[in-house]
Design a protein around this motif. Structure first.
Motif, PDB file in Angstrom:
ATOM      1  N   TYR A  31       7.417   4.524  -1.190  1.00 48.72           N
ATOM      2  CA  TYR A  31       7.464   3.935   0.143  1.00 48.72           C
ATOM      3  C   TYR A  31       6.101   3.331   0.459  1.00 48.72           C
ATOM      4  N   PHE A  32       6.112   2.119   1.005  1.00 49.58           N
ATOM      5  CA  PHE A  32       4.893   1.372   1.252  1.00 49.58           C
ATOM      6  C   PHE A  32       4.648   1.203   2.749  1.00 49.58           C
ATOM      7  N   ALA A  33       3.382   0.899   3.070  1.00 49.50           N
ATOM      8  CA  ALA A  33       2.963   0.840   4.475  1.00 49.50           C
ATOM      9  C   ALA A  33       3.686  -0.246   5.260  1.00 49.50           C
ATOM     10  N   ASP A  34       4.196  -1.262   4.595  1.00 49.04           N
ATOM     11  CA  ASP A  34       4.907  -2.340   5.297  1.00 49.04           C
ATOM     12  C   ASP A  34       6.368  -1.999   5.583  1.00 49.04           C
ATOM     13  N   GLY A  35       6.784  -0.765   5.257  1.00 49.11           N
ATOM     14  CA  GLY A  35       8.149  -0.334   5.517  1.00 49.11           C
ATOM     15  C   GLY A  35       9.105  -0.534   4.360  1.00 49.11           C
ATOM     16  N   SER A  36       8.671  -1.184   3.305  1.00 46.44           N
ATOM     17  CA  SER A  36       9.538  -1.421   2.154  1.00 46.44           C
ATOM     18  C   SER A  36       9.507  -0.228   1.209  1.00 46.44           C
ATOM     19  N   SER A  37      10.402  -0.245   0.241  1.00 49.45           N
ATOM     20  CA  SER A  37      10.461   0.823  -0.752  1.00 49.45           C
ATOM     21  C   SER A  37      10.978   0.259  -2.066  1.00 49.45           C
ATOM     22  N   ALA A  38      10.788   1.034  -3.125  1.00 49.14           N
ATOM     23  CA  ALA A  38      11.270   0.649  -4.447  1.00 49.14           C
ATOM     24  C   ALA A  38      11.566   1.917  -5.231  1.00 49.14           C
TER      25      ALA A  38
ATOM     26  N   ARG B   1       0.852  -1.192   0.000  1.00 46.28           N
ATOM     27  CA  ARG B   1       0.000   0.000   0.000  1.00 46.28           C
ATOM     28  C   ARG B   1       0.887   1.241   0.000  1.00 46.28           C
ATOM     29  N   LEU B   2       0.822   2.012  -1.074  1.00 44.37           N
ATOM     30  CA  LEU B   2       1.663   3.194  -1.210  1.00 44.37           C
ATOM     31  C   LEU B   2       1.283   4.254  -0.188  1.00 44.37           C
ATOM     32  N   VAL B   3       2.306   4.863   0.451  1.00 44.65           N
ATOM     33  CA  VAL B   3       2.032   5.929   1.409  1.00 44.65           C
ATOM     34  C   VAL B   3       2.685   7.255   1.021  1.00 44.65           C
ATOM     35  N   ARG B   4       3.846   7.197   0.350  1.00 44.74           N
ATOM     36  CA  ARG B   4       4.487   8.447  -0.061  1.00 44.74           C
ATOM     37  C   ARG B   4       5.538   8.149  -1.111  1.00 44.74           C
ATOM     38  N   VAL B   5       6.034   9.209  -1.740  1.00 41.42           N
ATOM     39  CA  VAL B   5       7.127   9.077  -2.703  1.00 41.42           C
ATOM     40  C   VAL B   5       8.155  10.164  -2.427  1.00 41.42           C
TER      41      VAL B   5
END
Length: 402
Positions: free
Chosen positions: A138-145, A124-128
């Motif tokens: 950046y995603f809600a589970d703490g991961s990023s890409a 779930r995307l939260v910010r960029v």
């Protein structure tokens, strides 16, 4: 030469897999990030793909797999005040393809994977965070890409739309909830026919898929907005009672709802329509599909327009030197077309909930209007639209290309 080599596609419904597959065809690496825990095979009911949408799927090799799960609809009719009026169609076009949305999601998902697209779930995307050389999601589970661009294919409640411009509008509620079901064709209706029916209290539609199966859908007037989750939290028996109360006196709508069970009732929640979105893109972020243009289901073009936009966006990113110029060309290619379809659908949407007097007037006037309709002018332009994948996108020619 394009400097875009990679993309993060946010959303795994219809537009997401098509966008990612088209990007790979264009030589751009693409990965899909979906907020759900798995493929969205249980969202929605039936939909019709217009010839222009299927033609766009042919470009990425998904046309035939979709035709294989679809039922052709070659005859359209209007039912109002007990009268059946054939609706004229543009000449020489392939039939509409009626598909189960669950099956369509599965086919597009599997086709994308076969093409080399990767999917990640529970993202779930939260910010960029944008930089000169790329953008990190950046995603809600703490991961990023990180990639060159982020593409928002995340539907009418798009997170990416809000990141592009917090003042961008969200979807308008049409004042109706959607329901549908597949039932047995035990009343002898003609296969290959779709009927748009104005019942005594509300609008519904149905498609006779073959000798055995009818797909019907209800647009139930409902003052309170209910999301998909909220609508599904209400027992199906309650909704069936409401549907029987609303459509019970209609023919054949009353028969449809009596043959619908709690087990096969499909609940889709609030029906939306997107107003024009002022900003389609910013920096390295851009929108596609329902996130930026979701016409009312009255248009018959929602999924087809999303597929077209996905392919056109990939062309622009392939041919133009940087994301900014590519996104500007993409918007110029698409905005006038999608807003024209949405405007047509918005007018039709107002006729779905008429009062008693308006309903009586409609029963007299609408058949006359249908008989005088020029199908080429109203639908031909929409359905004959074709994308030339091999033609390079040339921004200086767009304003005259239409």
């Amino acid at each position: 030469m394009s400097t875009t080599e990679s993309a993060l596609v946010i959303g795994g419904g219809i537009a997401g897999p098509v966008t990612a597959t088209a990007l790979l065809k264009a030589g751009i690496s693409a990965r899909v990030y979906e907020a759900y825990s798995g493929p969205t095979f249980t969202i929605g009911s039936g939909l019709a793909l217009a010839p222009n949408g299927v033609a766009a799927l042919d470009i990425i090799g998904a046309g035939d797999p979709v035709r294989a799960i679809a039922k052709p609809i070659s005859r359209m009719e209007l039912s109002i005040g007990g009268k059946i009026v054939p609706t004229p169609a543009p000449a020489g076009l392939p039939p509409l393809q009626m598909v189960d949305r669950h099956a369509l999601h599965r086919v597009l998902h599997d086709h994308a994977i076969a093409a080399g697209v990767s999917f990640e779930y529970d993202k779930r995307l939260v910010r960029v965070a944008e930089g000169e050389s790329g953008v990190t999601a950046y995603f809600a589970d703490g991961s990023s890409a990180t990639a060159d661009v982020v593409i928002g294919a995340d539907g009418v409640r798009s997170t990416v739309r809000g990141l592009i411009d917090p003042s961008n509008p969200g979807p308008d509620y049409t004042g109706m909830l959607g329901f549908g079901a597949l039932i047995n064709n035990e009343i002898g209706l003609t296969p290959g026919t779709m009927v748009f029916a104005f019942g005594s209290r509300a609008y519904y539609l149905y498609a006779v898929l073959d000798e055995k199966t009818i797909l019907w859908g209800a647009n139930l007037p409902h003052r309170k907005y209910l999301s998909l989750k909220e609508a599904r939290a209400v027992p199906a028996e309650h909704w069936l009672d409401r549907l029987r109360e609303t459509y019970g006196a209609d023919s054949p709508g009353g028969e449809f709802v009596r043959r619908t069970t709690p087990e096969n009732l499909e609940i889709t929640g609030a029906l939306h329509i997107m107003p024009p979105v002022p900003r389609w893109h910013r920096g390295r972020l851009v929108l596609v599909g329902d996130a930026v243009h979701a016409p009312s289901n009255s248009s018959g073009q929602g999924a087809s327009l999303a597929i077209e936009s996905a392919v056109q966006l990939a062309r622009c990113l392939r041919d133009l030197p940087d994301p900014g110029s590519a996104f500007a060309a993409y918007e110029e290619l698409r905005r006038a077309r999608v807003e024209s379809v949405a405007a047509r659908a918005r007018k039709l949407n107002h006729s779905k909930t008429p009062g008693p007097l308006a309903r009586r007037l409609m029963s007299v006037l609408m058949p006359m209007m249908i008989k005088r309709m020029d199908p080429e002018r109203t639908l031909g332009v929409e359905q004959r639209y074709r994308i030339d994948w091999d033609a390079p996108v040339q921004p200086e020619l767009l304003s005259t290309a239409g």
